[in-house]
Design a protein around this motif. Structure first.
Motif, mmCIF file in Angstrom:
data_model
loop_
_atom_site.group_PDB
_atom_site.id
_atom_site.type_symbol
_atom_site.label_atom_id
_atom_site.label_comp_id
_atom_site.label_asym_id
_atom_site.label_seq_id
_atom_site.Cartn_x
_atom_site.Cartn_y
_atom_site.Cartn_z
ATOM 1 N N GLY A 176 0.816 -1.215 0.000
ATOM 2 C CA GLY A 176 0.000 0.000 0.000
ATOM 3 C C GLY A 176 0.846 1.259 0.000
ATOM 4 O O GLY A 176 0.564 2.221 -0.723
ATOM 5 N N GLY A 177 1.908 1.251 0.816
ATOM 6 C CA GLY A 177 2.797 2.417 0.882
ATOM 7 C C GLY A 177 3.516 2.652 -0.430
ATOM 8 O O GLY A 177 3.611 3.786 -0.911
ATOM 9 N N TRP A 178 3.996 1.554 -1.052
ATOM 10 C CA TRP A 178 4.726 1.695 -2.318
ATOM 11 C C TRP A 178 3.810 2.213 -3.423
ATOM 12 O O TRP A 178 4.171 3.113 -4.183
ATOM 13 C CB TRP A 178 5.322 0.341 -2.728
ATOM 14 N N ILE A 179 2.592 1.666 -3.509
ATOM 15 C CA ILE A 179 1.642 2.097 -4.547
ATOM 16 C C ILE A 179 1.259 3.557 -4.351
ATOM 17 O O ILE A 179 1.224 4.341 -5.308
ATOM 18 C CB ILE A 179 0.382 1.194 -4.529
ATOM 19 N N THR A 180 0.992 3.951 -3.101
ATOM 20 C CA THR A 180 0.592 5.335 -2.821
ATOM 21 C C THR A 180 1.711 6.312 -3.153
ATOM 22 O O THR A 180 1.469 7.387 -3.720
ATOM 23 C CB THR A 180 0.188 5.482 -1.337
ATOM 24 N N ASP A 181 2.955 5.940 -2.826
ATOM 25 C CA ASP A 181 4.097 6.825 -3.076
ATOM 26 C C ASP A 181 4.475 6.897 -4.548
ATOM 27 O O ASP A 181 4.896 7.948 -5.034
ATOM 28 C CB ASP A 181 5.323 6.354 -2.271
ATOM 29 N N ASN A 182 4.346 5.779 -5.270
ATOM 30 C CA ASN A 182 4.878 5.703 -6.630
ATOM 31 C C ASN A 182 3.828 5.762 -7.734
ATOM 32 O O ASN A 182 4.166 6.063 -8.880
ATOM 33 C CB ASN A 182 5.707 4.421 -6.795
ATOM 34 N N ILE A 183 2.573 5.464 -7.434
ATOM 35 C CA ILE A 183 1.530 5.522 -8.470
ATOM 36 C C ILE A 183 0.443 6.489 -7.972
ATOM 37 O O ILE A 183 0.588 7.692 -8.108
ATOM 38 C CB ILE A 183 0.952 4.117 -8.788
ATOM 39 N N ALA A 184 -0.624 5.955 -7.373
ATOM 40 C CA ALA A 184 -1.691 6.784 -6.787
ATOM 41 C C ALA A 184 -2.557 5.867 -5.942
ATOM 42 O O ALA A 184 -2.688 4.668 -6.235
ATOM 43 C CB ALA A 184 -2.525 7.452 -7.880
ATOM 44 N N TRP A 185 -3.184 6.425 -4.881
ATOM 45 C CA TRP A 185 -3.910 5.575 -3.940
ATOM 46 C C TRP A 185 -5.039 4.749 -4.558
ATOM 47 O O TRP A 185 -5.305 3.629 -4.094
ATOM 48 C CB TRP A 185 -4.417 6.374 -2.735
ATOM 49 N N PRO A 186 -5.766 5.223 -5.630
ATOM 50 C CA PRO A 186 -6.825 4.355 -6.179
ATOM 51 C C PRO A 186 -6.316 2.984 -6.631
ATOM 52 O O PRO A 186 -7.075 2.011 -6.671
ATOM 53 C CB PRO A 186 -7.366 5.157 -7.368
ATOM 54 N N TRP A 187 -5.013 2.898 -6.941
ATOM 55 C CA TRP A 187 -4.476 1.622 -7.425
ATOM 56 C C TRP A 187 -4.364 0.570 -6.329
ATOM 57 O O TRP A 187 -4.208 -0.624 -6.634
ATOM 58 C CB TRP A 187 -3.124 1.846 -8.108
ATOM 59 N N ILE A 188 -4.486 0.957 -5.051
ATOM 60 C CA ILE A 188 -4.537 -0.075 -4.006
ATOM 61 C C ILE A 188 -5.823 -0.886 -4.136
ATOM 62 O O ILE A 188 -5.908 -2.023 -3.657
ATOM 63 C CB ILE A 188 -4.407 0.507 -2.575
ATOM 64 N N PHE A 189 -6.834 -0.295 -4.785
ATOM 65 C CA PHE A 189 -8.089 -1.007 -5.060
ATOM 66 C C PHE A 189 -8.092 -1.627 -6.456
ATOM 67 O O PHE A 189 -8.584 -2.737 -6.642
ATOM 68 C CB PHE A 189 -9.280 -0.056 -4.909
ATOM 69 N N TYR A 190 -7.541 -0.931 -7.435
ATOM 70 C CA TYR A 190 -7.559 -1.435 -8.813
ATOM 71 C C TYR A 190 -6.778 -2.747 -8.973
ATOM 72 O O TYR A 190 -7.107 -3.553 -9.840
ATOM 73 C CB TYR A 190 -6.980 -0.394 -9.780
ATOM 74 N N ILE A 191 -5.734 -2.952 -8.137
ATOM 75 C CA ILE A 191 -4.943 -4.190 -8.291
ATOM 76 C C ILE A 191 -5.772 -5.436 -7.992
ATOM 77 O O ILE A 191 -5.405 -6.541 -8.392
ATOM 78 C CB ILE A 191 -3.674 -4.194 -7.399
#
Length: 531
Positions: A176-191
């Protein structure tokens, strides 16, 4: 109205005829079926913790406070806790495979909607939906997996299942931390979308012919309402307790009263209802109640410590999120290596002995952590983490074998739903309790350490003089000393909790030996054994 509604004890229902047993899966189907069920479980458990580290980013994007943002976690936890114990009834109503596949597909839909949510209110609503549909996934993945393997290999099946449940909570915050820092928080759900669609497609293609199908069963409306009240109030109390200062808050007191009163009514109603929404009569079985209690308290201790260690490393030891992840990630290495051996032998060796090894292992690891100080280097922190993997391998499989011993196959969904509900609730309690105790103990240690900073202490006077000589003002020097005291106070507090956890794991061994021996060859299979 059902017979139990008139206020008199209803006649217990006649035992439901178990569905016809299917042959175990073989070859590629077994591999793909195991993969599909494990992926769905991993995705579900991951989602309980992946959003935790993303709350500041979500709150900032939505223009709300972090306190409001925490409802993203609370809403999922409440909805999930309500739906997990309903697994037994829902399975009868829709059929195991239909319900599992539908749950996974709806979970994917809810995840997609969470990523698209335009406001915090919509995000919370979609998280409620996500939590509700996620409930049956974990118990049913367990049930379907056990039915896929020959009885002699039930332990191996549970070994694979347990890895997803234990590794996912550790991986969640890191991912979650890596996705939020490097992509965007919606991608924690899209994955979740590709993983869920793949798991649903595989599950349906492999298991649809094994589904006993739906049966018409009455809905216990009163039991359902009481369950929602009791679990909802309890879960909100657990999640918001720390933030609202627990029982100093009128809101928490009110939630506690609602939860306790509705639970008492729920208990009385379900015990006299002909078609209960939750089969709580399972708790009359010694192995089920003692096994579930040992598993749940241990999981609460495990989960509380999983949350606490990276918090301490990042907040008071100067670790970045990445380095905290590296210090905690190797926890799964020995677990992956040893779990197949435990699974293979759980039907041959008394599960109580194997569970004792797990609890002794956890006690040793936490005792080692209780010796940490502010000078602990990376290697010192890493060694107990690696050893914890060995304890994890001996943890889930033997305790699940004890929980399911003596149950007929048609009782497994209800038993899995109930035991997972208690375990998940214990995990939430452990997290909330440990973070609260950590701050309370830190405040106590801080007060005790501050008492030594006075003019009569030559070390304190010399330190302040040295800091002023380096160019600091009196205020800056005192602030620096206070930061050092804070670091020591929180370190002493976390080691207190590590020590307490070690003692509690040691005490839990006694509870395991209150259970009756499990019949050899039936461990984990849900058959045979003592009540």
């Amino acid at each position: 109205m059902p017979d139990g509604a008139a206020g008199r004890p209803a006649v217990p229902p006649a035992p439901t005829a178990p569905p016809a047993a299917h042959e175990p899966l073989k070859g590629g189907q077994l591999v793909l079926g195991t993969l599909a069920l494990s992926l769905a479980t991993f995705m579900n458990v991951l989602d309980t913790s992946i959003a935790n580290v993303s709350i500041p980013a979500i709150a900032g994007d939505m223009g709300v406070s972090p306190a409001q943002g925490t409802w993203v976690i609370t809403s999922f936890a409440v909805a999930n806790a309500i739906s997990v114990p309903l697994t037994g009834w829902l399975t009868q109503r829709f059929g195991q495979v239909r319900l599992f596949t539908l749950s996974v597909l709806l979970f994917v839909l809810a995840s997609w909607l969470c990523g698209l949510a335009p406001s915090i209110e919509m995000l919370i609503a979609f998280r409620v939906l996500q939590g509700l549909v996620a409930g049956p996934m974990i118990p049913l993945s367990q049930t379907l997996l056990l039915a896929s393997y020959p009885r002699a290999m039930a332990g191996t099946a549970m070994a694979m299942w347990s890895m997803t449940v234990l590794v996912a909570p550790v991986a969640g915050p890191l991912l979650g931390g890596w996705i939020t820092d490097n992509i965007a928080w919606p991608w924690i759900f899209y994955i979740n979308i590709p993983v869920g669609l793949g798991a649903a497609a595989l599950t349906w293609s492999i298991y649809r012919s094994r589904d006993p199908g739906p049966r018409r069963v009455p809905l216990d409306v009163v039991g359902l309402v009481l369950l929602v009240l009791f679990v909802g109030a309890m879960q909100i109390m657990i999640d918001k307790g720390k933030e609202l200062d627990w029982f100093a808050s009128g809101e928490i007191v009110m939630l506690a009263v609602v939860s306790v009163v509705s639970f008492m009514f729920f208990l009385a109603w379900e015990l006299t209802e002909r078609h209960p929404i939750v089969e709580i009569r399972l708790f009359a079985r010694r192995n089920f109640v003692a096994g579930t209690l040992a598993l749940s308290v241990a999981y609460g201790l495990f989960f509380g410590n999983v949350v606490l260690l990276p918090l301490w490393l990042q907040q008071h030891m100067g670790y970045t999120a990445t380095w905290a992840g590296l210090a905690t990630a190797p926890v799964g290495l020995l677990a992956i290596v040893l779990s197949p051996w435990v699974g293979k032998n759980v039907g041959r060796i008394d599960p109580r002995r194997l569970a004792t090894v797990a609890f002794l292992g956890f006690a040793l690891v936490l005792w080692m952590r209780s010796l940490f100080n502010t000078q602990a280097d990376f290697t010192t922190i890493l060694i107990p983490t690696l050893l914890q993997g060995a304890a994890m391998a001996f943890f889930f499989i033997p305790l699940q074998a004890i929980v399911f011993s003596g149950l007929a196959p048609h009782q497994t969904p209800s038993a899995a739903g109930l035991s997972n509900f208690v375990r998940i609730t214990a995990g939430a309690v452990g997290t909330s309790l440990f973070t609260t105790l950590w701050e309370d103990r830190a405040a106590l240690h801080h007060a005790q350490l501050v008492e030594s900073i006075h003019l009569g202490n030559p070390t304190a006077v010399a330190t302040l003089a040295q800091l002023r000589a380096s160019g600091m003002s009196q205020e800056q020097a005192l602030a620096t000393v206070d930061r050092l005291i804070n670091q020591q106070a929180f370190t002493l507090a976390v080691t207190d909790l590590f020590y307490l956890s070690a003692v509690m794991f040691f005490v839990l061994i006694v509870l395991i030996w209150f259970t009756r021996p499990v019949a050899q060859g039936s461990a984990g299979a849900g058959g045979g054994g003592a009540h």
